[in-house]
Every structure is written in structure tokens, then in C-alpha cells.
Design an enzyme around this catalytic site. Structure first.
Site: not given
Ligand code: PEP
Length: 255
Positions: A13, A97, A169, A175, A215
Site C-alpha cells: 500500500k 483493490h 478480499e 485491515g 487480515s
Molecule cells: C489488502 O489490503 O489487500 C489486505 C488484505 O490487507 P490486510 O492483510 O491488512 O487485511
């Protein structure tokens, strides 16, 4: 069942300066330079791509960008094209994303244009899809993800579809420390494969790698990766430190 090589990608990021990226990529390289059974991908910010390319060059570690524009060149101030990424030997690009979708207004149509441009430039898109908590609570999550997959991948020929990677996701897990249960993730991954089959054929559906993101960390990765349709992870927070990222790759190496 088709053999799909697992893929663990770190989405850094808007974190890490060029010199911090050099350090992190160097630490990861020390542990994973020879890793060939799992595809390892680092996605630093644009400003660190060249230095990461330098660090991981000559190893099996690949790298990618977090976004791109669909045009090849022109008057698009602040944008970066697929060809520019390819010229840095970038192999991957994350597209759609949820942060791009929610903060920068990216639609499935935009993601679709970007995915086609990436494939034309021989970049592998990692196309992200996933529902919000409200959509899941309203039991609309399957329909939402179906629409995202169909819209983001519309008009892409089966031979090209086979090359790309999808990241499921759930927005509520990114996050937040909340993770989809292995059963929830497996259900969605299998569903995405069924949508791919409707759009093309069984061979494509069984070939496309589908990562889980949200996460994912060393403490929950093994049970997610044990599911038959989960082919890896797109990792945010846990990719910002070499120790946890390397540990995730080691878990993915175990069959
Ligand atoms: C992401 O932003 O693609 C992601 C999976 O973040 P996190 O692992 O921090 O949840």
C-alpha cells in the site's frame, strides 16, 4: 484436480520509502531467494519499484504494482501505464483493490479496461473482488461478487483469463483483524470458480488462481490455505515485516 501454484503477494500500500523498501525486500530475499514452489510477489509503491527490482533481480521473487492506467501513454497527469511497469520488469499489477474502488471511484468497467491493458502488455493482473459487511449481512455477497467478476473480466478471451489471478478480499476483513472463516472463504472461492466456468469453461475455472485477502497472518493462514479452492494470499499488514511475510510463505510451502 488441476495443480495451481500457490501465490503469496504482499501489498505494501502507501507504505515504505525507497530505502525502507530496499531493506524490506533485502530481508525477504535473504530468506526466499530460492523459493520456487510458491510464487512470491512484492507490490511496493510505484516509487520503490525500481529499487525492489534491483534487489530481487536474478531470484525467483517477482514484483508488481498496485495500480496502473489503461492507456499506453499520453496526457494523463500522475498516471503510470502497463508498458512503463513492464519496462521495469514488473510481472504483476493489483487491480480493483477495494481501497481503489471506494476512495478513487474505480468501477468494474475501469477495472476491466485496466485488466485488458495489463494482459496486452504481458502483465499479470491480480483482480480484487469482495463484498462489504452490509452486503454480506443482507445476504447479497454472492451476487455482488458475481457482478464484480463478470464486469471486471468481461470480454477477456479464455486463454487470457487463465493467466490472471483473482483475489477475494471481503472488504470487512481488510485491515480490520477480522478474517473470513475458512468455510466462508472456501464457499466464495468455489463460487468464483463457478462464475468463471459460466463465463468460459471448466479448464479456465480450474486454472485461475484465487487468493484470499483480509487480515491473513501466520496464525490463520494454514487453515485458509488448506481449503481446496484457496490458492494463496494477498497480504496487507503482515507483508510490511519480513518475519511475518516469510512465515506466511513457509506456511504456503507446506502441502
Ligand atoms: C489488502 O489490503 O489487500 C489486505 C488484505 O490487507 P490486510 O492483510 O491488512 O487485511
Amino acid at each position: 484436480m488441476k495443480h495451481r501454484k500457490r501465490i503469496i503477494a504482499g501489498n505494501w500500500k502507501m507504505n515504505k520509502t525507497a530505502s525502507e523498501s530496499q531493506t524490506l525486500a533485502g530481508e525477504i530475499k535473504r530468506e526466499l531467494a530460492e523459493c520456487s514452489d510458491v510464487e512470491v510477489v512484492l507490490c511496493p509503491p510505484f516509487t520503490s519499484l525500481a529499487i525492489v527490482a534491483d534487489v530481487v533481480g536474478g531470484t525467483s521473487i517477482k514484483f508488481g504494482a498496485q495500480n496502473m492506467h489503461w492507456e499506453a501513454s499520453g496526457a494523463y497527469t500522475g498516471e503510470i501505464s502497463a508498458y512503463m511497469l513492464r519496462s521495469l520488469y514488473c510481472h504483476f499489477v493489483i487491480l480493483g483493490h477495494s481501497e481503489r474502488r471506494s476512495y478513487f471511484g474505480e468501477t468494474d468497467e475501469i477495472v476491466n479496461k485496466k485488466a485488458k491493458a495489463a494482459l496486452a502488455a504481458t502483465l499479470t493482473p491480480i483482480v480484487c473482488v469482495g463484498e462489504t459487511i452490509e452486503e454480506r449481512q443482507a445476504e447479497k455477497h454472492m451476487q455482488v461478487v458475481r457482478t464484480q467478476v463478470q464486469g471486471s473480466l468481461a470480454g477477456i478471451a479464455p486463454a487470457d483469463l487463465k493467466k490472471l489471478v483473482i483475489a477475494y478480499e471481503p472488504v470487512w476483513a481488510i485491515g480490520t483483524g477480522l478474517t473470513a472463516s475458512p468455510e466462508q472463504a472456501q464457499e466464495m472461492h468455489a463460487f468464483i470458480r463457478s462464475v468463471l466456468k459460466e463465463m468460459s469453461n471448466e479448464d479456465v475455472a480450474q486454472s485461475v488462481r484465487i487468493q484470499y485477502g483480509g487480515s491473513m497472518k501466520p496464525s490463520n493462514a494454514a487453515e485458509l490455505l488448506a481449503k481446496p479452492d484457496i490458492d494463496g494470499g494477498l497480504i496487507g499488514g503482515a507483508s510490511l515485516e519480513a518475519k511475518s511475510f516469510v512465515e506466511l510463505v513457509r506456511i504456503a510451502q507446506q502441502k
